[in-house]
Write a protein that holds these residues in place. Structure first.
Motif, PDB file in Angstrom:
ATOM      1  N   SER A  61     -33.861  92.896 109.423  1.00  0.00           N
ATOM      2  CA  SER A  61     -33.978  92.595 110.850  1.00  0.00           C
ATOM      3  C   SER A  61     -35.419  92.559 111.336  1.00  0.00           C
ATOM      4  CB  SER A  61     -33.208  93.658 111.658  1.00  0.00           C
ATOM      5  OG  SER A  61     -33.829  94.929 111.498  1.00  0.00           O
ATOM      6  N   ASN A  62     -36.355  92.991 110.475  1.00  0.00           N
ATOM      7  CA  ASN A  62     -37.773  92.940 110.796  1.00  0.00           C
ATOM      8  C   ASN A  62     -38.193  93.910 111.890  1.00  0.00           C
ATOM      9  OD1 ASN A  62     -38.047  91.038 108.845  1.00  0.00           O
ATOM     10  ND2 ASN A  62     -38.303  89.312 110.226  1.00  0.00           N
ATOM     11  N   THR A  63     -37.433  94.988 112.060  1.00  0.00           N
ATOM     12  CA  THR A  63     -37.937  96.106 112.844  1.00  0.00           C
ATOM     13  C   THR A  63     -38.926  96.861 111.972  1.00  0.00           C
ATOM     14  OG1 THR A  63     -36.227  97.621 112.057  1.00  0.00           O
ATOM     15  CG2 THR A  63     -35.722  96.296 114.025  1.00  0.00           C
ATOM     16  N   GLN A  64     -39.666  97.785 112.562  1.00  0.00           N
ATOM     17  CA  GLN A  64     -40.628  98.548 111.780  1.00  0.00           C
ATOM     18  C   GLN A  64     -39.936  99.307 110.651  1.00  0.00           C
ATOM     19  OE1 GLN A  64     -43.089 100.877 114.509  1.00  0.00           O
ATOM     20  NE2 GLN A  64     -44.868  99.841 113.660  1.00  0.00           N
ATOM     21  N   GLU A  65     -38.810  99.925 110.951  1.00  0.00           N
ATOM     22  CA  GLU A  65     -38.114 100.711 109.932  1.00  0.00           C
ATOM     23  C   GLU A  65     -37.599  99.814 108.805  1.00  0.00           C
ATOM     24  OE1 GLU A  65     -36.912 103.736 107.723  1.00  0.00           O
ATOM     25  OE2 GLU A  65     -38.119 103.883 109.562  1.00  0.00           O
ATOM     26  N   GLU A  66     -37.074  98.638 109.171  1.00  0.00           N
ATOM     27  CA  GLU A  66     -36.614  97.699 108.143  1.00  0.00           C
ATOM     28  C   GLU A  66     -37.782  97.211 107.288  1.00  0.00           C
ATOM     29  OE1 GLU A  66     -32.350  97.410 108.815  1.00  0.00           O
ATOM     30  OE2 GLU A  66     -33.682  96.806 107.202  1.00  0.00           O
ATOM     31  N   ALA A  67     -38.911  96.964 107.925  1.00  0.00           N
ATOM     32  CA  ALA A  67     -40.088  96.530 107.172  1.00  0.00           C
ATOM     33  C   ALA A  67     -40.528  97.608 106.190  1.00  0.00           C
ATOM     34  CB  ALA A  67     -41.227  96.188 108.130  1.00  0.00           C
TER      35      ALA A  67
END
Length: 577
Positions: free
Chosen positions: A129-135
């Motif tokens: 999803s390209n949130t910080q956590e996903e990144a």
């Protein structure tokens, strides 16, 4: 009236003609061979990696020679011993409808192979999803990761969290981590972030022991050899590291990126940070944009490598700088103009570009308001900090609205007001921009300093020194004779401003169009400001600029995308010139 700026960009130079003469002497003196070689030289000069035979030939560069269509053109060139396929021992490589200088073909192929080898070992799942956590989670699973996003989206914060998580993993204490950037200025900003992490009481002490304290330029990391195109570290002598982080990756040209990847071991993890919508490097190539474009292709081997951060932590969604930069990035000229013409923003101002004769009068108020405070500072550290709050950014280097002329105008304003002494000599308060790397002095292209006497000099000699904040965040001084090549820094080109951040920016667009004016240039200029930006423009030039997307001819996108033809044989010699 003929646009002189456009004509200058499209005409051939003496360098192009000399190269054409050399290729003609080597590969057959036909008009087509000579003119093609000249066009290739011109294309490289304009920061392309290659010449695309399928693109229109600029009329001003043809001297009335009628060029054939791509297929016929390629067929005729193949008859010359100066042109040949990737496996031929020719100075110019023909690949599909693209022509390359041999060394640029080698750079492109070497980099593509290295990236694909690492990307194939990525384990991150698709459609993050390209949130910080996903990144962060994806980067922990990948051997090759690109973290892209505009200013204020948390790229460096994200990568520091990734490094901490890597160090917490089993055997994390053995990881050899290095951080690098293309310029000394960008490396210094990385190092400042590392310093804050080491001073953060919330970070575990064991993590601090393992996390690097220093960042460096890519040149220094690879081991720069004076007067040589080679580095100490290459395929035969790889870098002793397990994780490499490269910040401001959009500024890295193809040759340097290829050499950096060549110097990595097969198991080394790579994380690239950058804004793919910014201006590309000042040398040939748009490597980060090519990688991001390739990763966006369906079923691309790089698909799981690209992570785009979109949430902006610097600006709110209603911030005028943010809204304007998004409109420019999207090529939405009408929306950009609407925002510029609104008058209710504290963080954004706009005015028409003045005539060349009026620019001094228009600059005077803002220059005195913004530069007088730093000129009253006697302590170098304070003067450097205050000077960094504001900068005039120019789209061009030359001409009445170019950085060179604007610097001269600003200097004249300050001299007439008695704020500086005779500008024909070195003077107290003179801001200087380093334009050439000097490894012995520890100064790099893009570093900014100020000329001042030493405040600790009690003898009253008034000896002037050049003062800089080094990568170690310590104040450094150099005698005038020891300073590397430099220029005035009241105004600088948008290209030179990459990697910088100022509280306030005045962005000056010229009064006529030029091919170098693109949406990427305008976007980069706007996003250097954190609190306020003023834009001088006329509508016709702004429309042309925002409507023009910078595209650099390259085969890297195809080499990294699934539809590309198979890569040529590996470069066995492993030596990139």
């Amino acid at each position: 009236m003929k646009n002189e700026a456009v004509a200058e960009e499209t005409e051939l130079t003496d360098i192009d003609r000399h190269f054409a003469k050399f290729i003609s002497q080597f590969g057959g003196e036909s008009n087509l061979i000579g003119k093609t070689a000249a066009l290739l030289s011109r294309s490289i000069r304009e920061r392309n990696i290659c010449l695309d035979l399928g693109e229109p030939v600029p009329a001003a560069a043809t001297d009335e020679l009628e060029f054939p269509k791509a297929d016929e053109w390629r067929t005729q060139l193949e008859k010359s011993r100066a042109f040949g396929g990737p496996d031929a021992n020719t100075p110019i490589v023909i690949s599909r409808d693209r022509l390359y200088l041999r060394r640029y073909w080698d750079y492109e192929q070497s980099l593509a192979q290295a990236i694909l080898r690492k990307a194939k070992r990525n384990q991150a799942r698709q459609n993050v999803s390209n949130t910080q956590e996903e990144a962060i989670e994806a980067a922990l699973q990948n051997q090759f990761t690109i973290i892209a996003g505009g200013p204020g989206t948390g790229k460096t914060t994200t990568v520091l969290e990734i490094l901490q998580r890597l160090l917490e993993q089993p055997d994390g204490d053995r990881l050899r981590i290095r951080l690098a950037a293309p310029t000394g200025k960008a490396a210094a900003r990385l190092q400042e972030l590392l310093r804050k992490v080491h001073e953060d009481p919330k970070v575990d002490g064991k993590i601090k022991e393992r996390l690097p304290r220093n960042a460096s330029t890519i040149h220094r990391l690879l081991g720069f050899k004076p007067d040589s195109v080679f580095f100490w570290h290459d395929r035969r002598n790889p870098l002793p590291l397990d994780v490499l982080v490269v910040d401001e990756a959009s500024m890295v040209a193809l040759p340097l990126m290829a050499k950096a990847f060549e110097a990595l071991s097969e198991n080394a993890r790579v994380i690239l940070l950058g804004d793919r919508d910014q201006l590309a490097s000042v040398e040939p190539g748009a490597v980060l944009a090519d990688m991001a474009d390739a990763a966006s292709a369906q079923d691309s081997p790089l698909q799981n490598a690209l992570l785009v951060l979109s949430k902006n932590y610097r600006f709110g969604n209603e911030n005028a700088i943010y809204r304007l930069s998004i409109a420019v990035r999207a090529g939405n000229t009408d929306e950009a103009l609407q925002i510029l013409h609104e008058s209710s923003f504290q963080e954004l101002g706009s005015a028409a570009t003045p005539s060349p004769l009026q620019i001094g009068a228009r600059l005077e108020e803002i220059v005195l308001d913004q530069y007088k405070p730093y000129l009253s500072e006697k302590e170098p550290v304070k003067a450097l900090a205050v000077f960094q709050r504001f900068r005039v950014l120019c789209a061009l280097r030359e001409g009445p609205f170019g950085a060179n002329q604007v610097n001269a105008v600003i200097e004249d304003i300050l001299h007439k007001r008695g704020l500086i002494t005779d500008p024909s000599h070195l003077y107290a308060g003179q801001p200087i921009l380093v334009t050439r790397n000097d490894y012995q002095a520890g100064l790099f292209n893009g570093d900014v300093g100020i000329v001042l006497p030493d405040p600790a000099d009690t003898a009253g000699t008034s000896q002037l020194w050049g003062w800089f904040i080094g990568q170690d965040n310590e104040l450094r001084r150099l005698s005038p004779g020891r300073l590397p090549q430099y220029e005035l820094a009241y105004a600088m080109t948008v290209h030179k401003s990459q990697g910088s951040e100022f509280d306030r920016v005045l962005l000056i667009l010229p009064d006529r169009d030029s091919p170098v004016l693109t949406r990427e240039l305008v976007y980069t200029g706007l996003t250097r400001a954190s609190k306020r930006v003023d834009v001088w423009f006329n509508e016709e030039v702004l429309r042309a600029s925002v409507g023009r997307k910078a595209v650099r001819a390259s085969g890297l996108r195809d080499a990294l995308a699934p539809t590309a033809s198979p890569l040529s044989r590996p470069l066995e010699q492993g030596l990139l010139l």
